[in-house]
Motif scaffolding. Structure first.
Motif, PDB file in Angstrom:
ATOM      1  N   PHE A 269       4.838   0.606   0.688  1.00  0.00           N
ATOM      2  CA  PHE A 269       5.165  -0.337   1.747  1.00  0.00           C
ATOM      3  C   PHE A 269       4.789  -1.733   1.273  1.00  0.00           C
ATOM      4  O   PHE A 269       3.715  -1.943   0.703  1.00  0.00           O
ATOM      5  N   PHE A 270       5.686  -2.721   1.484  1.00  0.00           N
ATOM      6  CA  PHE A 270       5.413  -4.098   1.101  1.00  0.00           C
ATOM      7  C   PHE A 270       5.777  -5.030   2.244  1.00  0.00           C
ATOM      8  O   PHE A 270       6.804  -4.855   2.917  1.00  0.00           O
TER       9      PHE A 270
ATOM     10  N   THR B 221      -6.583  -0.777   1.946  1.00  0.00           N
ATOM     11  CA  THR B 221      -7.242  -1.242   0.722  1.00  0.00           C
ATOM     12  C   THR B 221      -8.754  -1.191   0.881  1.00  0.00           C
ATOM     13  O   THR B 221      -9.475  -0.730  -0.022  1.00  0.00           O
ATOM     14  N   LEU B 222      -9.266  -1.636   2.028  1.00  0.00           N
ATOM     15  CA  LEU B 222     -10.709  -1.617   2.247  1.00  0.00           C
ATOM     16  C   LEU B 222     -11.240  -0.193   2.358  1.00  0.00           C
ATOM     17  O   LEU B 222     -12.400   0.072   2.029  1.00  0.00           O
ATOM     18  N   THR B 223     -10.400   0.735   2.779  1.00  0.00           N
ATOM     19  CA  THR B 223     -10.813   2.141   2.794  1.00  0.00           C
ATOM     20  C   THR B 223     -11.130   2.622   1.386  1.00  0.00           C
ATOM     21  O   THR B 223     -12.103   3.347   1.163  1.00  0.00           O
ATOM     22  N   GLU B 224     -10.323   2.219   0.426  1.00  0.00           N
ATOM     23  CA  GLU B 224     -10.598   2.577  -0.962  1.00  0.00           C
ATOM     24  C   GLU B 224     -11.868   1.892  -1.459  1.00  0.00           C
ATOM     25  O   GLU B 224     -12.651   2.480  -2.215  1.00  0.00           O
ATOM     26  N   VAL B 225     -12.081   0.627  -1.041  1.00  0.00           N
ATOM     27  CA  VAL B 225     -13.307  -0.071  -1.431  1.00  0.00           C
ATOM     28  C   VAL B 225     -14.527   0.647  -0.877  1.00  0.00           C
ATOM     29  O   VAL B 225     -15.542   0.842  -1.577  1.00  0.00           O
TER      30      VAL B 225
ATOM     31  N   THR C 298       0.328 -10.517   4.099  1.00  0.00           N
ATOM     32  CA  THR C 298      -0.257  -9.190   4.167  1.00  0.00           C
ATOM     33  C   THR C 298      -0.439  -8.737   5.614  1.00  0.00           C
ATOM     34  O   THR C 298      -0.675  -9.540   6.518  1.00  0.00           O
ATOM     35  N   THR C 299      -0.330  -7.445   5.828  1.00  0.00           N
ATOM     36  CA  THR C 299      -0.436  -6.864   7.169  1.00  0.00           C
ATOM     37  C   THR C 299      -1.816  -6.256   7.363  1.00  0.00           C
ATOM     38  O   THR C 299      -2.509  -5.894   6.397  1.00  0.00           O
ATOM     39  N   PRO C 300      -2.258  -6.125   8.594  1.00  0.00           N
ATOM     40  CA  PRO C 300      -3.551  -5.474   8.849  1.00  0.00           C
ATOM     41  C   PRO C 300      -3.610  -4.061   8.282  1.00  0.00           C
ATOM     42  O   PRO C 300      -4.669  -3.625   7.819  1.00  0.00           O
ATOM     43  N   GLU C 301      -2.505  -3.333   8.294  1.00  0.00           N
ATOM     44  CA  GLU C 301      -2.514  -1.966   7.777  1.00  0.00           C
ATOM     45  C   GLU C 301      -2.770  -1.965   6.271  1.00  0.00           C
ATOM     46  O   GLU C 301      -3.509  -1.111   5.753  1.00  0.00           O
TER      47      GLU C 301
ATOM     48  N   HIS D  99       0.849  -1.186   0.000  1.00  0.00           N
ATOM     49  CA  HIS D  99       0.000   0.000   0.000  1.00  0.00           C
ATOM     50  C   HIS D  99       0.884   1.235   0.000  1.00  0.00           C
ATOM     51  O   HIS D  99       2.108   1.146   0.207  1.00  0.00           O
ATOM     52  N   LEU D 100       0.273   2.380  -0.248  1.00  0.00           N
ATOM     53  CA  LEU D 100       1.000   3.644  -0.196  1.00  0.00           C
ATOM     54  C   LEU D 100       0.926   4.228   1.208  1.00  0.00           C
ATOM     55  O   LEU D 100      -0.148   4.278   1.817  1.00  0.00           O
TER      56      LEU D 100
END
Length: 720
Positions: A640-641, A653-657, A645-648, A632-633
């Motif tokens: 960040f990678f 990602t779900l915020t964008e959804v 996958t991390t909770p952040e 994510h950015l």
């Protein structure tokens, strides 16, 4: 008469009689399809098929340059001839054939056999000299000679040198000994000057054929037949003139007239028929280098022995100084031809003469250079590097025609506008090629859609506000579409002809229109859509064999939008560790890279921005991926990678959804693979957003994506 003409036309169509003259006066020729077998005028390649082959390679992740190289190596589909790999294989087989053709140590074996024959004849002559037959003094001399012969060195070269001043008692032995030197000298001279069979031998054209692999030519009494051959004054004069010409050339004092005079006098000795001094030097240096390579391919003992024999043979005819001068000129003027080279191991059993071995090694060097040219492995390599004359010389005229056909294909790909870029640099598919790739991809998708009874997506009878579809239909009461004049006239003519009134219509010079003849331009109502196609570019897409399907799907959708729905706005968004917008050309050219990370959050942000720019259009967001988000950015814009996958990453990602959901934008996801984490994630997206989830196989991805796009547009029309 009319029936005869009808039969002639039918016969021409069925039999393909091209160019048969007509029967009546004033008639010309009738032409039909060629039916005599393969079309003799057809090109040896199909440019469009080659473009399709290039496109398939590009779709699979190859660059355009690599795709073209693969095409030329494998040969275009549908061609009767092969590609560079086929030619390279033929070169390899020819090389192996040469290596099995004989034994490079043949000159030593031949010299040993000839020397043994001379010694046997001499011993036989000496054995007959006994005290009773020739007297005691002659018998003692014979025994002394036998003792000398028994004490000769074991090496052939050492024995020949010891016997240089020996007074042979047997004329047969003397001739046999002379053949040791004469045969080797002939071979050495022909290795450097292969035309000596026609030079200075008094018309003895068949010298090499007479000698054969055994190295024994018929000599006159006392071996004078050989001394009158290549060791004659004519050959000495040739070498002297040649060294004088090369010395003058080295000083920069030669003129074209010097070369012309030399070739007029000695041209028969050079079968290549060089056009200038430089070509003469190239030919001489190639053969001299092959002679050195022959010596290097022997063992150290064999090399020393053969070199000593050659020195003895040349010194015997006073040619050593001239040959040494020639060798020095070649090394000074063509130093690059005398590299270390590699040793060659010949596995044949038949002994090869020095000239035959040198010729074989010269041919091997030619084949090695040709193999390097056909490999096209060097930086900036092009087909122009391939020596077509060498291809014809080694593989025949058919192979040379293959190379010319490949060169012509590459030129046509550029001339017709399918490829752009430098020949030795970065190549790219042109927009014309991209349109063809998109058209081909869309054709495959629609074939799948038809097979599943999908694709009936156009709304007809849309009124004057609709857009023409390019077809027409019968006018019905209440239609407001414009009249299609051409279709209307056609319908009237066909109706009149069917009623049998065509002759009357011709007499009246007109056709009457009826209400049933009118046709109108068919239109359809098309609402616009803002389409964001987000495609996963992470390494796993390539590693798992999904790369080509992803590219073909994107190209098919882009071509559909550009040609059928130009009012729609399509944005392709590629994402791995970060996301970026891509043109169709950039998407086609993108190559797989070892980049870890699936930044769906950034891709959805770009997609939301795109549909937000078109508020009056139907939003269509499509996501193709094979892995759950792992990047994510950050707030500062950095990527960040982390894996797993991390909770952040999930939260962002779900915020964008959720932002998509608030804007009433559905996100439809196409899942490739069986990743359980991805399945759980996309199910969560579907519950939060209301979008759909599809799990197609890679070969049906295009069908699902394009079908969903068409379904979304149809839903918009029905809602309107």
């Amino acid at each position: 008469m009319a029936d005869d003409r009808a039969e002639d036309r039918a016969e021409d169509r069925a039999g393909g009689r091209a160019g048969r003259p007509g029967r009546g006066p004033g008639r010309g020729f009738r032409y039909g399809a060629w039916s005599g077998g393969e079309d003799p005028l057809a090109p040896p390649y199909d440019v469009r098929a080659a473009v399709d082959a290039l496109g398939r390679s590009v779709m699979e992740g190859r660059s355009a340059s690599d795709a073209l190289r693969d095409l030329l190596r494998q040969g275009p589909e549908g061609r009767r001839r092969g590609g560079l790999d086929d030619l390279a294989e033929r070169v390899r087989r020819r090389r192996e054939q040469l290596r099995r053709s004989g034994d490079l140590a043949g000159p030593l074996r031949q010299a040993r056999e000839q020397l043994d024959a001379a010694l046997a004849a001499e011993r036989e002559e000496l054995a007959e000299r006994t005290p009773d037959s020739t007297g005691q003094e002659a018998a003692d001399d014979a025994r002394a000679r036998e003792s000398l012969l028994e004490g000769l060195p074991r090496s052939t070269a050492g024995a020949v040198q010891e016997l240089a001043s020996y007074d042979w008692q047997s004329q047969e032995a003397r001739a046999a000994y002379q053949r040791v030197l004469d045969a080797l000298r002939e071979q050495v001279l022909r290795a450097h000057l292969p035309g000596l069979g026609q030079q200075g031998q008094g018309g003895q054209q068949g010298q090499r054929g007479q000698q054969g692999r055994g190295g024994e030519a018929e000599a006159g009494e006392g071996g004078e037949g050989q001394r009158g051959g290549a060791a004659s004054e004519d050959v000495k004069e040739l070498l002297g003139d040649l060294n004088a010409l090369l010395a003058k050339h080295a000083r920069g004092q030669d003129a074209p007239e010097d070369f012309e005079r030399f070739m007029a006098k000695h041209g028969d000795a050079f079968p290549e028929q060089p056009r200038d001094v430089d070509e003469l030097l190239d030919a001489l240096a190639q053969r001299a280098a092959a002679a050195q390579r022959l010596l290097r391919s022997m063992s150290a003992d064999q090399r020393r022995e053969l070199a000593a024999l050659i020195r003895a043979a040349l010194a015997d005819a006073d040619l050593g100084a001239e040959m040494a001068a020639l060798q020095q000129h070649l090394q000074d003027l063509r130093p690059g031809a005398f590299g270390p080279g590699r040793r060659e191991r010949f596995t044949g059993e038949e002994p090869m003469g020095f000239d035959e071995g040198t010729g074989a090694l010269s041919e091997l060097a030619d084949l090695d250079a040709l193999a390097d040219q056909l490999a096209q492995d060097g930086p900036g390599s092009t087909l122009d590097d391939v020596d077509v004359e060498a291809v014809e010389r080694q593989l025949g005229p058919g192979a040379a025609a293959d190379v010319e056909a490949l060169k012509e294909l590459e030129r046509e790909l550029r001339r017709q506008g399918w490829l752009s870029g430098a020949s030795s640099g970065h190549l790219a598919l042109t927009p014309k090629a991209m349109r063809r790739l998109g058209q081909s991809a869309l054709g495959r998708v629609f074939a799948d859609l038809r097979s599943t009874r999908r694709g009936d997506h156009d709304e007809r009878a849309a009124g004057t506000a609709g857009e023409p579809t390019g077809t027409s239909r019968e006018w019905r009461f209440g239609d407001e579409q414009p009249v299609d004049a051409v279709a209307t006239a056609r319908r009237a003519v066909l109706r009149t002809a069917a009623a049998g009134g065509l002759d009357a219509a011709r007499a009246d010079r007109g056709v009457r229109l009826g209400a049933e003849d009118f046709a109108v331009v068919e239109t359809e109502r098309r609402g616009s859509a803002a389409v964001a196609l987000c495609v996963d570019l992470s390494w796993s897409m390539y590693a798992e064999g999904r790369w080509a399907a992803m590219k073909q799907t994107a190209l098919a959708l882009a071509h559909l939008v550009a040609t059928r729905y130009p009012q729609d706005a399509l944005q392709v968004i590629g994402f791995d560790r970060v996301a970026r917008t891509l043109t169709t050309a950039e998407l086609a050219a993108v190559e797989p890279a070892w980049m870890q990370g699936t930044n769906l959050q950034h891709a959805l942000a770009l997609a939301r921005r795109h549909v937000g720019r078109h508020p009056s259009s139907e939003p269509v967001v499509l996501v193709v991926t094979d892995g759950e988000p792992t990047a994510h950015l950050e707030d500062d814009g950095g990527a960040f990678f982390d894996w797993p996958t991390t909770p952040e990453t999930l939260r962002r990602t779900l915020t964008e959804v959720d932002a998509m959901t608030r804007s009433r934008v559905a996100v439809n996801t196409f899942v490739l693979g069986e990743d359980p984490g991805l399945r759980r994630f996309v199910d969560a997206i579907a519950r939060r957003n209301g979008g759909r989830v599809f799990a197609p196989s890679p070969d049906r991805l295009g069908e699902f994506v394009v079908g969903d796009y068409l379904r979304s547009r149809a839903s918009r029309r029905r809602a309107g």
